[in-house]
Design a protein around this motif. Structure first.
Motif, short mmCIF file in Angstrom:
data_model
loop_
_atom_site.label_atom_id
_atom_site.label_comp_id
_atom_site.label_asym_id
_atom_site.label_seq_id
_atom_site.Cartn_x
_atom_site.Cartn_y
_atom_site.Cartn_z
N LYS A 163 6.13 6.99 1.94
CA LYS A 163 6.20 5.73 2.69
C LYS A 163 5.24 4.72 2.07
O LYS A 163 4.36 5.06 1.30
N CYS A 164 5.44 3.46 2.44
CA CYS A 164 4.55 2.41 1.95
C CYS A 164 4.49 1.28 2.97
O CYS A 164 5.30 1.21 3.89
N GLU A 193 0.84 -1.19 0.00
CA GLU A 193 0.00 0.00 0.00
C GLU A 193 0.88 1.24 0.00
O GLU A 193 1.88 1.30 0.71
N VAL A 194 0.52 2.22 -0.81
CA VAL A 194 1.22 3.50 -0.83
C VAL A 194 0.64 4.38 0.25
O VAL A 194 -0.58 4.55 0.34
N LEU A 195 1.51 4.95 1.08
CA LEU A 195 1.09 5.85 2.14
C LEU A 195 1.57 7.26 1.82
O LEU A 195 2.24 7.48 0.81
N LYS A 196 1.27 8.21 2.69
CA LYS A 196 1.72 9.58 2.50
C LYS A 196 3.20 9.72 2.79
O LYS A 196 3.80 8.88 3.44
N TRP A 197 3.76 10.82 2.28
CA TRP A 197 5.13 11.23 2.56
C TRP A 197 6.19 10.23 2.10
O TRP A 197 7.20 10.02 2.76
N LYS A 252 6.19 -1.10 7.35
CA LYS A 252 5.93 0.28 6.94
C LYS A 252 7.29 0.96 6.84
O LYS A 252 8.03 1.03 7.83
N LYS A 300 10.15 3.45 3.92
CA LYS A 300 10.29 4.34 2.76
C LYS A 300 10.04 3.53 1.49
O LYS A 300 10.56 2.43 1.34
N LYS A 311 -0.97 21.26 -7.68
CA LYS A 311 -1.78 20.17 -7.15
C LYS A 311 -1.54 18.90 -7.94
O LYS A 311 -1.44 18.92 -9.16
N MET A 312 -1.45 17.79 -7.24
CA MET A 312 -1.14 16.51 -7.86
C MET A 312 -2.20 16.09 -8.88
O MET A 312 -1.86 15.50 -9.90
N ASP A 313 -3.47 16.41 -8.62
CA ASP A 313 -4.53 16.04 -9.55
C ASP A 313 -4.31 16.68 -10.93
O ASP A 313 -4.58 16.06 -11.95
#
Length: 184
Positions: A22-23, A16-20, A31, A33, A103-105
């Motif tokens: 991390k995954c 799973e991809v997390l914020k900042w 959990k 980098k 913005k990423m979008d």
């Protein structure tokens, strides 16, 4: 829609991809980098998200090199990919005259064709060859790649001749008697 989102809608994804940056690693479950995403293959139709440590172990075993060499290779390749992103953003600015969106979008559709080309259109041998190029050679290579739009050439407005001057079409008539009415 980024690569990971495309994969997750079609294939099962391990990790799973997390914020900042991390995954949750799809291999070791920790959990950490984020290192890379491994696209699905026919042999293993599951996409995997790997942490840096698992990425380096994977590189080391696939290429039969030490972890130190794998780390250097991973860092070189990562820097080359960052240069590709910079070139895409520079070309966006040259082409549109606008600064890239923050913005990423809005940014994702601009970067996605280049990142898809990098991740799916190039073999590991090609990526390694590119990563060993100098910074300037990489920039030239990326600028010449087919995934970037060709920069627009500025439109130069040609001045019309005066009403009583010879017409620019070459007819020999005065401009007012020849092309003045056509221009309107």
């Amino acid at each position: 829609m980024n690569f990971i989102q495309k994969v997750s809608t079609t294939y099962k994804v391990e990790g799973e991809v997390l914020k900042w940056g991390k995954c949750i690693c799809g291999q070791c479950g920790h959990k950490a980098k984020m290192g890379t995403t491994v696209p699905p293959t026919q042999q293993k139709p599951v996409a995997r998200i790997l942490c840096v440590d698992c990425t380096l172990k994977d590189l080391s075993t696939r290429h039969n090199i030490s972890i130190k060499e794998a780390k250097e290779k991973h860092e070189r390749t990562h820097k080359a990919q960052e240069r590709l992103i910079k070139v895409i953003l520079e070309r966006y600015h040259e082409t549109t005259g606008k600064r890239p969106p923050m913005k990423m979008d809005a940014l994702a559709p601009i970067l996605q064709p280049g990142l898809t080309w990098w991740n799916q259109g190039l073999s590991e041998v090609e990526k390694d060859r590119i990563s060993k190029m100098s910074k300037e050679e990489q920039k030239q290579f990326f600028r010449a790649s087919p995934i970037l739009p060709v920069p627009k050439t500025p439109i130069v407005k040609q001045e019309e001749p005066g009403r009583n001057e010879p017409c620019s079409c070459g007819s020999g008539k005065k401009y007012k008697k020849c092309c003045l009415g056509k221009a309107a």
